[in-house]
Enzyme design. Structure first.
Site, short mmCIF file in Angstrom:
data_model
loop_
_atom_site.label_atom_id
_atom_site.label_comp_id
_atom_site.label_asym_id
_atom_site.label_seq_id
_atom_site.Cartn_x
_atom_site.Cartn_y
_atom_site.Cartn_z
N LEU A 161 -0.23 23.42 53.44
CA LEU A 161 0.97 23.63 52.65
C LEU A 161 0.55 23.74 51.19
CD1 LEU A 161 3.03 20.93 54.54
CD2 LEU A 161 3.16 23.42 54.85
N ASN A 162 0.69 24.94 50.65
CA ASN A 162 0.16 25.23 49.31
C ASN A 162 1.24 25.80 48.40
OD1 ASN A 162 -1.91 25.66 47.31
ND2 ASN A 162 -2.01 27.81 47.94
N GLY B 57 2.99 23.95 46.16
CA GLY B 57 3.31 23.10 45.00
C GLY B 57 2.51 23.42 43.75
N GLN C 258 6.30 31.24 51.44
CA GLN C 258 7.50 30.60 51.96
C GLN C 258 8.69 31.29 51.30
OE1 GLN C 258 6.87 26.37 49.87
NE2 GLN C 258 8.81 26.54 50.93
N GLY D 66 11.16 23.58 50.05
CA GLY D 66 10.47 22.46 50.72
C GLY D 66 9.62 22.96 51.88
N ASN E 213 -0.71 18.75 54.17
CA ASN E 213 -0.63 19.02 52.73
C ASN E 213 -2.01 19.37 52.21
OD1 ASN E 213 1.94 18.10 53.13
ND2 ASN E 213 1.70 16.22 51.93
N ASP F 230 -3.24 18.81 49.41
CA ASP F 230 -3.79 17.77 48.54
C ASP F 230 -4.18 16.51 49.31
OD1 ASP F 230 -1.39 16.56 49.07
OD2 ASP F 230 -0.66 16.59 47.01
N LYS G 26 -1.79 12.50 44.27
CA LYS G 26 -0.50 12.79 43.64
C LYS G 26 -0.55 12.56 42.14
CE LYS G 26 1.48 13.46 47.64
NZ LYS G 26 1.51 14.88 48.06
#
Ligand SMILES: *[C@@H]1O[C@H](CO)[C@@H](O)[C@H](O)[C@H]1NC(C)=O
Ligand SMILES: *[C@@H]1O[C@H](CO)[C@@H](O)[C@H](O)[C@H]1NC(C)=O
Length: 524
Positions: free
Chosen positions: A127-128, A130, A204, A238, A267, A269, A412
């Site tokens: 999931l990239n 952000g 997305q 999201g 994720n 990260d 984070k």
């Protein structure tokens, strides 16, 4: 607070008596009719506005935009219809025996050939979507350097490349980008074109933010990301969007046609989210019963992660419950480490065919997260989002696996970055391994103050990353810098009050120390 406000809006707009049983206000058939009518109005007005927006798109883009907007309209209708709380606390039951498998019971001995066969059925998706905003960076978060000048993206590519080399396999890496991260990510990906790894990307969805009062889009044209004043009008909804978007991109069908069966989603990260043969094997050859369609990796809660979403039994199915869904008076109970012992790492394994089924049969019912924002021009908007793990309830035979903490190493904040960059870890083929010299397996609790919040400031304040091998707890606040070769042990607290500055000298060893006041080291 958030839900209260929204309920209030809905109450005002639709005179719903469902959430606020006001005195003397009895729900009658005409109330329900009125509500239905107003829902229909809201949906129709939105539909008209979306049609207008579609016509501002380039003709070649219109089909694609229409597909995205269909998804948005579905989400919006659910938002209107599902007014009550998304979970009924009384229905939450603790997990039944076997709902969460201990990781060590899954461990197996496999031959290289067996591993190769299984790996060739696997797709890895990161999931990239952000940005690195919370760490003071402008581009995608995955392009922040984590170790040895390598970014999250580099490390993830290395992991999969090494895996393919070692087993002679063909595991593809898929990145779910957002319109915020796609262009910058694509630029970087060019440097991997010679490597033994197939990288696929897809975007997305890009959904319109809606005005909180009118419930209509704030955008008046599709525009691009750069177009002045428009960037505020759109958002990526999201990571729950991964199901629809992967399907819409055509990649989901392509992988099924290529003979792939499983997908590992995590994720980008989370540097602990490496391909795990034992979990993959469990998905492929469960010891008893049919293969699970969905596996959520969970891990034991510590005091540092009491807010993480947890798995519960709800109406006979596994369900992810997030803190935002919990009634106020139950929040302490939710956070309790003794009652809800585990939390979601967001490392998820799924059967590709099941993923396709929930999308095509439209059976996904992920709880809607309503995220209110105020735009630069002062307009209040809401964006509707979903989280990927919430779909667990829509899969058959879903199961949790309680994994060791090392599979959950998210970055984070710069405090996380400090730990990851330190000698607590070493890097091996893109994966981080904890230093065997550490006497206990837990990660130190570190809290760096706001002067360290941006990656740039953080790097500037450490001449070199201190030795953290024997550190339990570090708190740093105020204008503090660290010289080269500092060692921190036990509990260390360093506080420079406003107007003061502390320079920890080169080579200092601080063990169970509190440092405060002024400490300046001047060149001479
Ligand atoms: C890190 O990468 C940048 C950009 O690729 C390069 O200019 C720099 O020299 C590298 N630094 C180290 C220590 O390798
Ligand atoms: C993804 O989004 C970016 C930014 O909006 C855009 O330039 C790119 O063409 C999109 N990619 C695809 C495959 O639609």
């Amino acid at each position: 607070m958030l839900f209260l406000n929204l309920n209030l809006i809905i109450l005002i707009l639709f005179c719903s008596s469902q959430d606020f049983p006001a005195k003397g206000h009895r729900r009658s058939p005409s109330d329900a009719e009125f509500r239905d009518l107003t829902f229909r109005d809201a949906k129709e007005s939105l539909h008209k506005e979306l049609e207008k927006l579609i016509h501002t798109a380039d003709p070649s883009q219109q089909t694609h935009v229409r597909k995205e907007f269909d998804g948005f309209e579905q989400l919006f209708s659910r938002f209107l219809e599902e007014t009550g709380p998304s979970v009924d606390w009384e229905k939450i039951k603790l997990l039944p025996e076997g709902a969460v498998q201990p990781y060590n019971e899954l461990e197996v001995q496999l031959t290289n050939d067996q591993m190769k066969t299984m790996l060739n059925k696997l797709v890895v998706l990161k999931l990239n979507g952000g940005l690195g905003t919370s760490m003071g960076c402008t581009g995608p978060k995955s392009l922040i350097c984590v170790r040895n000048n390598l970014t999250f993206l580099d490390l993830n590519v290395q992991q999969i490349e090494q895996l393919n080399k070692r087993y002679g396999t063909d595991v593809p890496l898929v990145l779910m980008n957002s319109f915020n991260t796609d262009i910058d990510t694509e630029k970087i990906l060019r440097k991997y074109s010679q490597m033994k790894i197939k990288i696929h990307t897809f975007n997305q969805s890009r959904y319109p933010r809606i005005n909180r009062e009118s419930l209509l889009p704030t955008a008046n044209s599709i525009g691009g990301r750069e177009q002045e004043g428009l960037s505020d009008c759109w958002y990526p909804p999201g990571h729950g969007d991964v199901y629809e978007s992967l399907y819409n991109s055509g990649l989901l069908q392509k992988f099924i046609d290529d003979g792939k069966e499983f997908i590992f989603v995590s994720n980008i990260d989370n540097l602990g989210a490496t391909v795990d043969i034992n979990i993959l094997n469990f998905m492929n050859n469960p010891s008893n019963g049919p293969a699970p369609e969905f596996i959520m990796e969970v891990t034991d809660k510590t005091r540092a992660d009491v807010k993480g979403g947890t798995l519960v039994d709800y109406e006979g199915k596994l369900r992810l419950v997030e803190i935002a869904q919990v009634p106020k008076d139950k929040v302490d109970e939710f956070k309790s480490v003794s009652k809800f012992k585990i939390f979601n790492t967001n490392n998820l394994w799924m059967q590709l065919k099941a993923m396709k089924r929930v999308v095509t049969e439209k059976t996904l019912r992920m709880e809607i997260i309503v995220n209110p924002k105020t735009l630069d021009n002062g307009i209040n908007v809401i964006q509707l989002e979903t989280a990927v793990g919430a779909a667990i309830k829509n899969f058959e035979g879903a199961i949790g696996v309680n994994v060791p903490r090392r599979r959950f190493l998210p970055v984070k904040t710069t405090s996380d970055l400090l730990v990851i960059m330190s000698n607590l870890y070493s890097l091996h083929q893109g994966s981080l391994a904890m230093n065997p010299m550490r006497s206990f397996p837990s990660v130190p609790l570190t809290k760096l103050g706001t002067s360290f919040k941006k990656v740039k400031d953080f790097l500037h304040r450490f001449a070199s990353i201190p030795d953290l091998l024997d550190l339990d707890h570090l708190t740093v606040s105020g204008d503090v810098t660290f010289g080269k070769g500092v060692t921190l042990k036990g509990t260390v607290i360093i506080i420079a009050n406003h107007g003061e500055r502390i320079d920890i000298p080169m080579g200092a060893i601080l063990e169970n120390k509190i440092v405060s006041g002024n400490l300046r080291i001047l060149d001479h």
